[in-house]
Structure formats: structure tokens, C-alpha cells
Design an enzyme around this catalytic site. Structure first.
Site, PDB file in Angstrom:
ATOM      1  N   LYS A  40       0.816  -1.218   0.000  1.00 57.00           N
ATOM      2  CA  LYS A  40       0.000   0.000   0.000  1.00 57.00           C
ATOM      3  C   LYS A  40       0.854   1.275   0.000  1.00 57.00           C
ATOM      4  O   LYS A  40       0.499   2.271  -0.623  1.00 57.00           O
ATOM      5  CB  LYS A  40      -0.961  -0.021   1.185  1.00 57.00           C
ATOM      6  N   ALA A  42       4.120   1.736  -1.180  1.00 57.32           N
ATOM      7  CA  ALA A  42       4.777   1.937  -2.478  1.00 57.32           C
ATOM      8  C   ALA A  42       3.735   2.310  -3.525  1.00 57.32           C
ATOM      9  O   ALA A  42       3.982   3.178  -4.380  1.00 57.32           O
ATOM     10  CB  ALA A  42       5.528   0.668  -2.884  1.00 57.32           C
ATOM     11  N   GLY A 215     -15.678   2.358  -3.921  1.00 51.13           N
ATOM     12  CA  GLY A 215     -15.408   1.538  -5.119  1.00 51.13           C
ATOM     13  C   GLY A 215     -16.240   1.999  -6.297  1.00 51.13           C
ATOM     14  O   GLY A 215     -16.294   3.195  -6.610  1.00 51.13           O
ATOM     15  N   SER A 216     -16.953   1.047  -6.920  1.00 57.25           N
ATOM     16  CA  SER A 216     -17.713   1.396  -8.131  1.00 57.25           C
ATOM     17  C   SER A 216     -18.888   2.336  -7.834  1.00 57.25           C
ATOM     18  O   SER A 216     -19.540   2.832  -8.748  1.00 57.25           O
ATOM     19  CB  SER A 216     -18.224   0.124  -8.808  1.00 57.25           C
ATOM     20  N   GLY A 244      -7.638   1.743  -4.303  1.00 60.06           N
ATOM     21  CA  GLY A 244      -7.758   2.624  -3.129  1.00 60.06           C
ATOM     22  C   GLY A 244      -6.444   3.366  -2.868  1.00 60.06           C
ATOM     23  O   GLY A 244      -6.445   4.536  -2.476  1.00 60.06           O
ATOM     24  N   ASP A 245      -5.330   2.684  -3.106  1.00 54.79           N
ATOM     25  CA  ASP A 245      -4.016   3.325  -2.907  1.00 54.79           C
ATOM     26  C   ASP A 245      -3.822   4.422  -3.949  1.00 54.79           C
ATOM     27  O   ASP A 245      -3.288   5.502  -3.658  1.00 54.79           O
ATOM     28  CB  ASP A 245      -2.880   2.301  -3.062  1.00 54.79           C
ATOM     29  N   ALA A 275      -7.252   2.926 -12.509  1.00 57.10           N
ATOM     30  CA  ALA A 275      -6.341   1.942 -11.901  1.00 57.10           C
ATOM     31  C   ALA A 275      -6.922   0.530 -11.902  1.00 57.10           C
ATOM     32  O   ALA A 275      -6.206  -0.432 -11.613  1.00 57.10           O
ATOM     33  CB  ALA A 275      -6.001   2.363 -10.475  1.00 57.10           C
ATOM     34  N   SER A 284      -1.093  -0.265 -13.538  1.00 60.21           N
ATOM     35  CA  SER A 284      -2.285   0.342 -14.160  1.00 60.21           C
ATOM     36  C   SER A 284      -2.545   1.776 -13.689  1.00 60.21           C
ATOM     37  O   SER A 284      -3.517   2.400 -14.114  1.00 60.21           O
ATOM     38  CB  SER A 284      -3.507  -0.513 -13.819  1.00 60.21           C
TER      39      SER A 284
HETATM   40  O1  RIB Z   1      -3.792  -2.301  -1.646  1.00 60.42           O
HETATM   41  C1  RIB Z   1      -3.238  -3.242  -2.533  1.00 60.42           C
HETATM   42  C2  RIB Z   1      -1.983  -3.807  -1.960  1.00 60.42           C
HETATM   43  O2  RIB Z   1      -2.299  -4.553  -0.811  1.00 60.42           O
HETATM   44  C3  RIB Z   1      -1.275  -4.776  -2.893  1.00 60.42           C
HETATM   45  O3  RIB Z   1      -0.355  -4.150  -3.757  1.00 60.42           O
HETATM   46  C4  RIB Z   1      -0.639  -5.761  -1.929  1.00 60.42           C
HETATM   47  O4  RIB Z   1       0.746  -5.668  -1.862  1.00 60.42           O
HETATM   48  C5  RIB Z   1      -1.282  -5.484  -0.580  1.00 60.42           C
HETATM   49  O5  RIB Z   1      -0.416  -4.883   0.276  1.00 60.42           O
END
Ligand code: RIB
Length: 298
Positions: A40, A42, A215-216, A244-245, A275, A284
């Protein structure tokens, strides 16, 4: 605010795509597999970078082959990397079915013991600081304590869910998804109106601003008590991992530029939708010009 810092996890994501998700005890055949960086923290850093702001990312990898793959990817992004090395790299096993729904199991590896002491001399001031909860809560609390010494804006994604009062109350903006918002508010969310009520409860309980990611169904913000709902941008979703990230990173980068929560929500909503249109988390994630061209058309 002058810059963005992201403090959090970094993983290798092993993604298996199948027609449907396995149930307990069942084996299903995957039709494709992918090996991509994720985590999350990175992911949020990449989303910030692609939407036009060079962030600093503070995280911890292992001393292994996965770390090399991840670093090679991250070096291609416009990110200042403050990476420490522990024993092994975090791994996420991600099952995705054709509807786009997923199931994730995470082995924390070095994310599980990253601490503020790994970053001696770190200076954070007048920054937007992004946290998620895949690193130890004590580490987040220690950073938050340090951040009190100067003016910063803290945006916390309470994911994976944990109701650590200190972390929640010391965040300026909380960004739960639907299920995390239900847990934080202590009520069910079945409609936009329920989300509105949940945002009021969360704001009262933790004394901060709230964004609920639906979400959607879109997203909703309760900022200084003013509530606004934003419809989702419609796409053909293949994999929702990391959406979400991407939302958080895009929101932060637009907020740094505009200081306008509504504009930042519109921007982040489109980023998060885009994404989901390819497999993997950050492969993405869209670039700023893609989002701007859609915003311009709407
Ligand atoms: O939010 C998605 C992330 O959750 C994924 O990339 C995975 O690594 C988990 O940490």
C-alpha cells in the site's frame, strides 16, 4: 504544504487471475499470473509520482531477489527512495477473478519490523504525509509524535483495519473504504445516505475529516463538516487491486497543488477508476495528463 512523504509498506505482488476465486479447500486453475511490485505504501508513492509530484517514500525491503525486482521498477518512477534493507521482502498473494473481485494474503517480511530508527535524521516539515496500516502501528505512532513538532497534513488509510485510537485521532484525513468505514462508524453502509451518516459519526468520534471510498459507487468526503458525494467514473474493471491506494496518492498530489478538497476528489475518483482497468496495482496507475484529459471532457 511543500511536498509529500509516503511512509509505509512495499511488497512483491504475486497475482493469479482465474475465472472465479477458490473457496476454502478448493484448487482452481489460473489462466494468467503476474509478478509486480505493490504494497500500500509503495503504491501510494507511485500514484503521487505519476500524478505529477515527486514524493519521498520511506520503506523497508528484504535482502533478496524480490527486492531487486521492486527496486528496478521503483527507480523508473519519479520518487525519492529512502529504502532500508531487512531480512526478507513482504509478499502479497493476490487471487483475482474475472469480475475483478480479489482476495489478498500478505506476508509482511521487512515491513513488519520497519521502525522510525531505520530513518535517523529524517526531516518532515510542511508536508502532506501518507500512512497506511501495513507497517507496525508503533512505527506510525512514533512518526506521528515526531510530526507534531511542525505543521503537516496527515492522511491515513486505515487499511488493513485497525482501530488504534492514537493513529486515528492524530490523522487530519481518514480514508476508509466501505467495510473499514462501517467498522469505524459502528453502523452498516448500504447506501450513499448511510455513508453520509457514517462520515458524520467518524468525524465526531475521531475529530478529523473523512473520505469514504465506495469503489464502483464512487466516494464521499466530509471536510470540515461539509459533505459531498462524487459519482464513480465508469470503466470496465479487470482488477481492483491498489485502486484505493491510487485514490490516496492522486488525492494527495492534487491537494498539494490546489488545497481544494472537491477538486482533489474529482481527480482521485478518475485516477482510482483507471487503476482498475489493467492487472496489478501500480502498472495500471494513470499519469496526470490522462486524468486531466478526462476531467476536461466532463
Ligand atoms: O492495496 C493493494 C496492496 O495490498 C497490494 O499491492 C498488496 O501488496 C497489498 O499490500
Amino acid at each position: 504544504m511543500k511536498d509529500i512523504k509516503v511512509i509505509g509498506s512495499v511488497n512483491i505482488d504475486i497475482i493469479m487471475s482465474s475465472q472465479r476465486l477458490p473457496s476454502t479447500g478448493e484448487t482452481v486453475k489460473a489462466d494468467k499470473y503476474y509478478l509486480y511490485p505493490g504494497g500500500k505504501g509503495a503504491n501510494q508513492a507511485v500514484a503521487v509520482a505519476r500524478t505529477g509530484v515527486r514524493p519521498e517514500f520511506l520503506g523497508k525491503l528484504g535482502n533478496d531477489y524480490f527486492a531487486e525486482i521492486i527496486i528496478n521498477y521503483l527507480k523508473r518512477e519519479n520518487i525519492e527512495l529512502s529504502i532500508k534493507y531487512g531480512y526478507d521482502t513482504g509478499i502479497a498473494m493476490i487471487n483475482v477473478e474475472s469480475s475483478g473481485r480479489n482476495m489478498i494474503t500478505v506476508y509482511p517480511g521487512s515491513n513488519g519490523n520497519v521502525s522510525i530508527d531505520d530513518f535517523p535524521g529524517v526531516k518532515i516539515k510542511d508536508s502532506i504525509v501518507l500512512f497506511q496500516q501495513e507497517i507496525p502501528l508503533k512505527t506510525i505512532r512514533d512518526f506521528m509524535e515526531m510530526l507534531k513538532e511542525s505543521k503537516n497534513i496527515i492522511i491515513t488509510d486505515p487499511s488493513p483495519y485497525n482501530d488504534d485510537i492514537y493513529v486515528l485521532q492524530n490523522s487530519d484525513i481518514l480514508t476508509p473504504n466501505q467495510s473499514e468505514a462501517q467498522l469505524l462508524a459502528g453502523c452498516e453502509i448500504k447506501s450513499i445516505d448511510d455513508a453520509r451518516k457514517a462520515s458524520i459519526r467518524i468525524r465526531e468520534k475521531y475529530k478529523n475529516n473523512v473520505i469514504i471510498k465506495l469503489g464502483s459507487k464512487g466516494s464521499l468526503i466530509n471536510y470540515n463538516g461539509e459533505i459531498k458525494y462524487f459519482k464513480a467514473y465508469s470503466v470496465n474493471a479487470v482488477d481492483t487491486t491498489g485502486a484505493g491506494d491510487c485514490f490516496n496518492g492522486a488525492f494527495a498530489s492534487e491537494f498539494l497543488r490546489t488545497e481544494n478538497p472537491d477538486k482533489s476528489m474529482e481527480f482521485a475518483n478518475i485516477a482510482a477508476a483507471l487503476a482498475t482497468t489493467e492487472y496489478g496495482a501500480f502498472p495500471s496507475f494513470p499519469y496526470r495528463n490522462q486524468i486531466i484529459s478526462i476531467l476536461g471532457d466532463n
